[in-house]
Scaffold this active site. Structure first.
Site, PDB file in Angstrom:
ATOM      1  N   SER A 131       0.834  -1.199   0.000  1.00 35.79           N
ATOM      2  CA  SER A 131       0.000   0.000   0.000  1.00 35.79           C
ATOM      3  C   SER A 131       0.873   1.255   0.000  1.00 35.79           C
ATOM      4  O   SER A 131       1.970   1.261   0.581  1.00 35.79           O
ATOM      5  CB  SER A 131      -0.861  -0.009   1.267  1.00 35.79           C
ATOM      6  OG  SER A 131      -1.476   1.239   1.456  1.00 35.79           O
ATOM      7  N   TYR A 155      -1.518  -0.870  10.787  1.00 37.53           N
ATOM      8  CA  TYR A 155      -1.816  -1.475   9.481  1.00 37.53           C
ATOM      9  C   TYR A 155      -0.639  -1.268   8.519  1.00 37.53           C
ATOM     10  O   TYR A 155      -0.148  -2.206   7.901  1.00 37.53           O
ATOM     11  CB  TYR A 155      -3.107  -0.870   8.894  1.00 37.53           C
ATOM     12  CG  TYR A 155      -3.264  -1.121   7.409  1.00 37.53           C
ATOM     13  CD1 TYR A 155      -3.560  -2.393   6.937  1.00 37.53           C
ATOM     14  CD2 TYR A 155      -3.098  -0.092   6.467  1.00 37.53           C
ATOM     15  CE1 TYR A 155      -3.690  -2.631   5.568  1.00 37.53           C
ATOM     16  CE2 TYR A 155      -3.227  -0.319   5.116  1.00 37.53           C
ATOM     17  CZ  TYR A 155      -3.526  -1.596   4.664  1.00 37.53           C
ATOM     18  OH  TYR A 155      -3.642  -1.830   3.315  1.00 37.53           O
ATOM     19  N   LYS A 159       2.349  -3.927   6.630  1.00 37.87           N
ATOM     20  CA  LYS A 159       2.768  -3.970   5.216  1.00 37.87           C
ATOM     21  C   LYS A 159       4.288  -3.826   5.117  1.00 37.87           C
ATOM     22  O   LYS A 159       4.942  -4.519   4.333  1.00 37.87           O
ATOM     23  CB  LYS A 159       2.080  -2.855   4.414  1.00 37.87           C
ATOM     24  CG  LYS A 159       0.586  -3.018   4.287  1.00 37.87           C
ATOM     25  CD  LYS A 159       0.198  -4.221   3.462  1.00 37.87           C
ATOM     26  CE  LYS A 159      -1.303  -4.413   3.351  1.00 37.87           C
ATOM     27  NZ  LYS A 159      -1.694  -5.693   2.787  1.00 37.87           N
TER      28      LYS A 159
HETATM   29  P1  NAD Z   1     -10.924  -6.798   1.241  1.00 34.94           P
HETATM   30  O1  NAD Z   1     -11.108  -6.770   2.699  1.00 34.94           O
HETATM   31  O2  NAD Z   1     -12.075  -6.518   0.366  1.00 34.94           O
HETATM   32  O3  NAD Z   1     -10.323  -8.218   0.809  1.00 34.94           O
HETATM   33  C1  NAD Z   1      -9.477  -8.961   1.628  1.00 34.94           C
HETATM   34  C2  NAD Z   1      -9.948 -10.393   1.618  1.00 34.94           C
HETATM   35  O4  NAD Z   1      -9.088 -11.178   2.437  1.00 34.94           O
HETATM   36  C3  NAD Z   1     -11.364 -10.564   2.157  1.00 34.94           C
HETATM   37  O5  NAD Z   1     -12.114 -11.359   1.268  1.00 34.94           O
HETATM   38  C4  NAD Z   1     -11.165 -11.281   3.495  1.00 34.94           C
HETATM   39  O6  NAD Z   1     -12.249 -12.119   3.816  1.00 34.94           O
HETATM   40  C5  NAD Z   1      -9.870 -12.038   3.230  1.00 34.94           C
HETATM   41  N1  NAD Z   1      -9.083 -12.351   4.424  1.00 34.94           N
HETATM   42  C6  NAD Z   1      -8.671 -11.493   5.390  1.00 34.94           C
HETATM   43  N2  NAD Z   1      -7.954 -12.143   6.315  1.00 34.94           N
HETATM   44  C7  NAD Z   1      -7.884 -13.436   5.917  1.00 34.94           C
HETATM   45  C8  NAD Z   1      -7.287 -14.603   6.444  1.00 34.94           C
HETATM   46  N3  NAD Z   1      -6.627 -14.575   7.611  1.00 34.94           N
HETATM   47  N4  NAD Z   1      -7.390 -15.747   5.770  1.00 34.94           N
HETATM   48  C9  NAD Z   1      -8.075 -15.810   4.603  1.00 34.94           C
HETATM   49  N5  NAD Z   1      -8.679 -14.753   4.052  1.00 34.94           N
HETATM   50  C10 NAD Z   1      -8.596 -13.573   4.708  1.00 34.94           C
HETATM   51  O7  NAD Z   1      -9.712  -5.834   0.911  1.00 34.94           O
HETATM   52  P2  NAD Z   1      -9.217  -5.275  -0.487  1.00 34.94           P
HETATM   53  O8  NAD Z   1      -9.588  -3.839  -0.564  1.00 34.94           O
HETATM   54  O9  NAD Z   1      -9.613  -6.181  -1.579  1.00 34.94           O
HETATM   55  O10 NAD Z   1      -7.651  -5.330  -0.234  1.00 34.94           O
HETATM   56  C11 NAD Z   1      -6.877  -6.431  -0.660  1.00 34.94           C
HETATM   57  C12 NAD Z   1      -5.445  -6.214  -0.195  1.00 34.94           C
HETATM   58  O11 NAD Z   1      -4.967  -4.988  -0.716  1.00 34.94           O
HETATM   59  C13 NAD Z   1      -5.291  -6.121   1.328  1.00 34.94           C
HETATM   60  O12 NAD Z   1      -4.100  -6.777   1.686  1.00 34.94           O
HETATM   61  C14 NAD Z   1      -5.183  -4.631   1.581  1.00 34.94           C
HETATM   62  O13 NAD Z   1      -4.431  -4.356   2.729  1.00 34.94           O
HETATM   63  C15 NAD Z   1      -4.461  -4.174   0.327  1.00 34.94           C
HETATM   64  N6  NAD Z   1      -4.718  -2.750   0.007  1.00 34.94           N
HETATM   65  C16 NAD Z   1      -6.013  -2.328  -0.135  1.00 34.94           C
HETATM   66  C17 NAD Z   1      -6.259  -0.979  -0.408  1.00 34.94           C
HETATM   67  C18 NAD Z   1      -7.670  -0.476  -0.540  1.00 34.94           C
HETATM   68  O14 NAD Z   1      -7.868   0.729  -0.473  1.00 34.94           O
HETATM   69  N7  NAD Z   1      -8.663  -1.297  -0.760  1.00 34.94           N
HETATM   70  C19 NAD Z   1      -5.192  -0.084  -0.551  1.00 34.94           C
HETATM   71  C20 NAD Z   1      -3.889  -0.562  -0.413  1.00 34.94           C
HETATM   72  C21 NAD Z   1      -3.667  -1.920  -0.139  1.00 34.94           C
HETATM   73  C1  UD1 Z   2      -6.839   5.501   3.760  1.00 32.21           C
HETATM   74  C2  UD1 Z   2      -5.846   5.028   4.781  1.00 32.21           C
HETATM   75  C3  UD1 Z   2      -4.684   4.376   4.054  1.00 32.21           C
HETATM   76  C4  UD1 Z   2      -5.199   3.259   3.160  1.00 32.21           C
HETATM   77  C5  UD1 Z   2      -6.239   3.824   2.197  1.00 32.21           C
HETATM   78  C6  UD1 Z   2      -6.851   2.801   1.322  1.00 32.21           C
HETATM   79  C7  UD1 Z   2      -6.094   6.537   6.711  1.00 32.21           C
HETATM   80  C8  UD1 Z   2      -5.457   7.614   7.516  1.00 32.21           C
HETATM   81  N1  UD1 Z   2      -5.413   6.148   5.609  1.00 32.21           N
HETATM   82  O1  UD1 Z   2      -6.156   6.391   2.923  1.00 32.21           O
HETATM   83  O2  UD1 Z   2      -3.759   3.872   4.972  1.00 32.21           O
HETATM   84  O3  UD1 Z   2      -4.137   2.673   2.420  1.00 32.21           O
HETATM   85  O4  UD1 Z   2      -7.280   4.443   2.975  1.00 32.21           O
HETATM   86  O5  UD1 Z   2      -7.612   1.900   2.057  1.00 32.21           O
HETATM   87  O6  UD1 Z   2      -7.147   6.022   7.043  1.00 32.21           O
HETATM   88  N2  UD1 Z   2     -12.239  11.877   3.489  1.00 32.21           N
HETATM   89  C9  UD1 Z   2     -13.227  12.739   3.852  1.00 32.21           C
HETATM   90  N3  UD1 Z   2     -14.360  12.234   4.401  1.00 32.21           N
HETATM   91  C10 UD1 Z   2     -14.554  10.891   4.598  1.00 32.21           C
HETATM   92  C11 UD1 Z   2     -13.531  10.001   4.212  1.00 32.21           C
HETATM   93  C12 UD1 Z   2     -12.376  10.526   3.668  1.00 32.21           C
HETATM   94  O7  UD1 Z   2     -13.098  13.957   3.693  1.00 32.21           O
HETATM   95  O8  UD1 Z   2     -15.603  10.490   5.116  1.00 32.21           O
HETATM   96  C13 UD1 Z   2     -11.018  12.418   2.856  1.00 32.21           C
HETATM   97  C14 UD1 Z   2      -9.744  12.106   3.613  1.00 32.21           C
HETATM   98  O9  UD1 Z   2      -9.465  13.084   4.568  1.00 32.21           O
HETATM   99  C15 UD1 Z   2      -8.713  12.069   2.460  1.00 32.21           C
HETATM  100  C16 UD1 Z   2      -9.526  11.559   1.256  1.00 32.21           C
HETATM  101  O10 UD1 Z   2     -10.889  11.795   1.585  1.00 32.21           O
HETATM  102  O11 UD1 Z   2      -8.271  13.363   2.158  1.00 32.21           O
HETATM  103  C17 UD1 Z   2      -9.327  10.075   0.991  1.00 32.21           C
HETATM  104  O12 UD1 Z   2      -9.583   9.356   2.181  1.00 32.21           O
HETATM  105  P1  UD1 Z   2      -9.651   7.745   2.198  1.00 32.21           P
HETATM  106  O13 UD1 Z   2     -10.543   7.269   1.114  1.00 32.21           O
HETATM  107  O14 UD1 Z   2      -9.970   7.318   3.583  1.00 32.21           O
HETATM  108  O15 UD1 Z   2      -8.185   7.296   1.797  1.00 32.21           O
HETATM  109  P2  UD1 Z   2      -6.771   7.718   2.435  1.00 32.21           P
HETATM  110  O16 UD1 Z   2      -6.904   8.612   3.594  1.00 32.21           O
HETATM  111  O17 UD1 Z   2      -5.907   8.170   1.312  1.00 32.21           O
END
Ligand code: NAD
Ligand code: UD1
Length: 366
Positions: A131, A155, A159
């Site tokens: 991430s 979190y 990572k």
């Molecule tokens: P998500 O929660 O939708 O998907 C994660 C999946 O992993 C879920 O289906 C959950 O049931 C499964 N899971 C969690 N723990 C588990 C375990 N111990 N054993 C088996 N399955 C398990 O999340 P996502 O948004 O699809 O994210 C996927 C990956 O990408 C994660 O590692 C997350 O940290 C990373 N990531 C997500 C974002 C984002 O904004 N969505 C941003 C940066 C990184």
């Molecule tokens: C957040 C996480 C980051 C994670 C990412 C994707 C935090 C501090 N950071 O990032 O670690 O990798 O999500 O899952 O939680 N905002 C509003 N109102 C809301 C929600 C968000 O104004 O209700 C604003 C936030 O202040 C930010 C932007 O929208 O400026 C994006 O927020 P968000 O979608 O939560 O993502 P990140 O903060 O970038």
């Protein structure tokens, strides 16, 4: 160059990003196997994926900390490559239950690596979901992969720990091919509207919150601060369409040389890349919260009422990616624009609201 179809295991494959990646990989001719404990997703997603692609998906219910089950899954299905999505991802929650985050994310990854090491056919290709959060408060923009890392919450630290473990592993055994993908802010949904981001409870992230306000599920959005050093004072992020992100995983597998036919794998620079390789997956464009609201209102033809609220603890002003390395090395760049992100997200949100009304949930929880 001759390539073959792969058996690919997606841990966390029923989640938001995993489910979209499953579609892209299956449509590219690979066979996808999903391993998930459904702690943040719905088992019914597998049927939805089948509906989208017209092909069956094998799913295995299990926790990534179950090393024996993982090893058996790898061996029985002759898995060539693993994409490791499974993990807990809520920043705020990670500060409240850090041990659970380290156990699930770090211990879970160690268990996966042990299973891969123990599997008799030696699968050694891994793509890991990292991430942009590992960069902490950016020292410069756009953020390139050499930017110092400094996670600011448990979190993010899970990572970083995992990235370090993978680096040590790749150094210890040159047969590993690992891509560490640092995602920026994934948004949007598959064009079918059948899978997307549908978090349980009140969304933490901006776009699912905006979508739920537009559909009438939530009353109004709180904009966390309008006094940042940005053009309109609200936070700026690099939002990337989840389908572009999904395609980035296919590009990473190709880069690692995972699909090369065994007879042409010679470990040369041009054909396969062993070791650990880290890439940003973002668009390189930053949009503010107010710009995102306006874009969503235009895509949905709905008003998104909002209030300016205090800054959220831990938030940064601006964050967007340098995309040069992924473009040069993976041959991958994001193609879909903000309009496509908002329209697909709105399409999914409407379908999700309708299906919740009829009490049949076929969406990917996130
Ligand atoms: P998500 O929660 O939708 O998907 C994660 C999946 O992993 C879920 O289906 C959950 O049931 C499964 N899971 C969690 N723990 C588990 C375990 N111990 N054993 C088996 N399955 C398990 O999340 P996502 O948004 O699809 O994210 C996927 C990956 O990408 C994660 O590692 C997350 O940290 C990373 N990531 C997500 C974002 C984002 O904004 N969505 C941003 C940066 C990184
Ligand atoms: C957040 C996480 C980051 C994670 C990412 C994707 C935090 C501090 N950071 O990032 O670690 O990798 O999500 O899952 O939680 N905002 C509003 N109102 C809301 C929600 C968000 O104004 O209700 C604003 C936030 O202040 C930010 C932007 O929208 O400026 C994006 O927020 P968000 O979608 O939560 O993502 P990140 O903060 O970038």
């Amino acid at each position: 160059m001759s390539t073959r179809s792969l058996n690919i295991l997606l841990t966390g494959g029923t989640g938001y990003i995993g489910s979209h990646t499953a579609v892209v990989l299956q449509e590219a001719g690979h066979r996808v196997f999903i391993y998930d404990n459904y702690c943040n997703s719905d088992p019914a997603v597998a049927q939805t994926l089948q509906k989208i692609t017209g092909q069956p998906f094998k799913t295995i219910e299990g926790d990534i900390r179950n090393t024996d089950l993982l090893q058996k899954t790898l061996e029985t299905n002759h898995i060539d490559a693993v994409i490791h999505f499974a993990g807990l991802k809520a920043v705020g929650e990670s500060a409240t239950i850090p041990v659970e985050y380290y156990a699930n994310n770090v211990q879970g990854t160690i268990s996966l690596l042990q299973a891969m090491q123990a599997a008799s056919h030696r699968p050694r290709t891994l793509v890991f979901s990292s991430s942009a959060t590992v960069y902490g408060d950016p020292q410069y923009l756009p953020i390139d992969e050499s930017h110092p890392t400094a996670a600011t919450n448990p979190y993010g630290r899970t990572k970083l720990h995992i990235e370090e473990i993978l680096r040590d592993l790749a150094k210890s055994d040159v047969s590993w091919r690992i891509a560490c993908l640092r995602y920026f802010n994934p948004v949007g949904a598959h064009v079918s509207g059948l899978i997307g981001e549908n978090p349980n409870g009140i969304p933490n992230n901006l776009m699912p919150f905006v979508a739920q306000v537009a559909v009438g599920k939530l009353k109004q959005l709180n904009v966390f601060g309008n006094d940042y050093d940005t053009p309109d004072g609200t936070g700026v992020r690099d939002y990337i369409h989840v389908m572009d992100l999904a395609e980035g995983h296919l590009a990473a597998l190709n880069y690692l040389g995972a699909a090369l036919a065994a007879e042409v794998v010679t470990n040369t620079e041009t054909q396969t890349h062993t070791g650990l390789h880290t890439f940003n997956l973002g668009t390189g464009c930053g949009y503010s919260v107010l710009e995102m609201i306006q874009a969503f209102e235009a895509a949905s033809a709905k008003a998104v009422p909002f209030l300016i609220a205090p800054r959220r603890a831990g938030d940064i002003a601006s964050c967007y990616a340098s995309t040069t390395l992924a473009a040069e090395q993976l041959g991958w760049t994001a193609k879909r624009d903000l309009k496509a992100m908002c329209e697909s997200s709105w399409h999914f949100q409407q379908k999700a609201a309708a299906s919740a009304g009829s009490n049949s949930n076929t969406t990917a929880g996130a």
